[in-house]
Design an enzyme around this catalytic site. Structure first.
Site, PDB file in Angstrom:
ATOM      1  CG  HIS A 139      -2.005  -1.041   1.126  1.00 13.54           C
ATOM      2  ND1 HIS A 139      -3.061  -1.104   2.004  1.00 13.54           N
ATOM      3  CD2 HIS A 139      -2.190  -2.055   0.249  1.00 13.54           C
ATOM      4  CE1 HIS A 139      -3.856  -2.113   1.678  1.00 13.54           C
ATOM      5  NE2 HIS A 139      -3.340  -2.704   0.608  1.00 13.54           N
ATOM      6  CD  GLU A 141      -2.175   4.097   3.093  1.00 14.65           C
ATOM      7  OE1 GLU A 141      -3.369   4.178   3.406  1.00 14.65           O
ATOM      8  OE2 GLU A 141      -1.756   3.365   2.175  1.00 14.65           O
TER       9      GLU A 141
END
Length: 225
Positions: A139, A141
Site C-alpha cells: 500500500h 502508506e
C-alpha cells in the site's frame, strides 16, 4: 544694407532644444509601483505590473493553494505512479511543512507489476477491503514508511497525507511509527482501521479544499474500479 534673413527651425528641432533651466525637456515617467507584487504608494495592487498568472489577486481571488491543498495535490500526483489495477493510492509524510517521504501502491522492487501480469485479487475474486495478504502489492502508506526507514529519515510526529483512508494494516504501522495526524481525501471501507486509529489518539481529518477549482479532480467509481 541688406537685412539678414530670419532663420526658421523645424518643429522637431525645437523640441530637442534645451529648456530655460539648461536641460533637455523630457516627459516625466509615471511613478513605478513600490514593494513586491506591484503595490502603489496607496497600498493598492496595480495588476498592470503583474504577470498574467498573478492577475486577479486584487479582486479577492487568491489562486495560491493552502499548505493542505499543496500537500494533497502532491499526494494525488504521487498516486499517478501506482501500478495497481484496482485503486491508485498516493501517500505523503510531512513534518514542519517539509516532505519526508512519498509512497504509492504497487509491487515490490524488481518484481513484475500487476499492469504486466494481471491482478491476483481480481483473478481470485477477492472483495475490496478483505484478505489483504492476497495481493502482490504494497500500500502507498506502507511504501512511504518503508522509504523513510530505508533512507534513515525519522517520521515520528509527522503528518500523513493520503488519497484514501488507511486500511487496518497500514493503520497499525502508522500508530507504531509515531504518526500524529492523518489527512485523507477519500474514504475506505474498513471500520476496524477507523476504530484503532481513534483509540490510538491519532488525529484523523477528512480533507476539505478551500478553492472551488481542483488540480486533480475526484476519480469516479469506474476509475477507482
Amino acid at each position: 544694407m541688406k537685412k539678414k534673413k530670419k532663420e526658421t527651425t523645424h518643429p522637431a528641432s525645437r523640441r530637442s532644444r534645451p529648456s530655460v533651466r539648461g536641460g533637455p525637456r523630457r516627459r516625466m515617467a509615471s511613478p513605478s509601483p513600490r514593494g513586491s507584487g506591484g503595490v502603489d504608494r496607496h497600498g493598492h495592487l496595480n495588476e498592470t505590473h503583474l504577470p498574467a498568472v498573478g492577475r486577479g489577486l486584487g479582486r479577492g481571488v487568491h489562486p495560491r493553494p493552502s499548505w493542505e491543498e499543496y500537500f494533497m495535490d502532491i499526494t494525488h500526483l504521487v498516486a499517478k505512479r501506482s501500478t495497481c489495477l484496482r485503486r491508485q493510492v498516493g501517500a505523503l509524510l510531512v513534518k514542519d511543512k517539509k516532505i519526508l517521504a512519498t509512497g504509492y501502491n504497487g509491487a515490490p522492487a524488481r518484481l513484475e507489476h500487476c499492469l504486466e501480469i494481471g491482478c491476483l485479487r481480481e483473478q481470485q475474486s477477492v472483495p475490496s477491503g478483505e484478505r489483504h495478504e492476497l495481493c502482490r502489492g504494497l500500500h502507498g502508506e506502507q511504501n512511504a514508511v518503508i522509504q523513510a526507514a530505508y533512507h534513515g529519515v525519522a517520521i515520528r510526529g509527522a503528518t500523513l497525507y493520503c488519497t484514501n483512508h488507511p486500511c487496518v494494516i497500514c493503520s497499525k504501522m502508522l500508530i507504531n511509527a509515531g504518526i500524529e495526524r492523518i489527512v485523507y481525501d477519500e474514504g475506505y471501507g474498513d471500520d476496524l482501521a477507523a476504530q484503532m486509529l481513534k483509540e490510538s489518539g491519532i488525529k484523523v481529518e477528512r480533507f476539505k479544499r478551500r478553492l472551488s477549482a481542483t488540480l486533480f479532480p475526484r476519480r469516479t467509481k469506474l476509475e477507482q474500479r
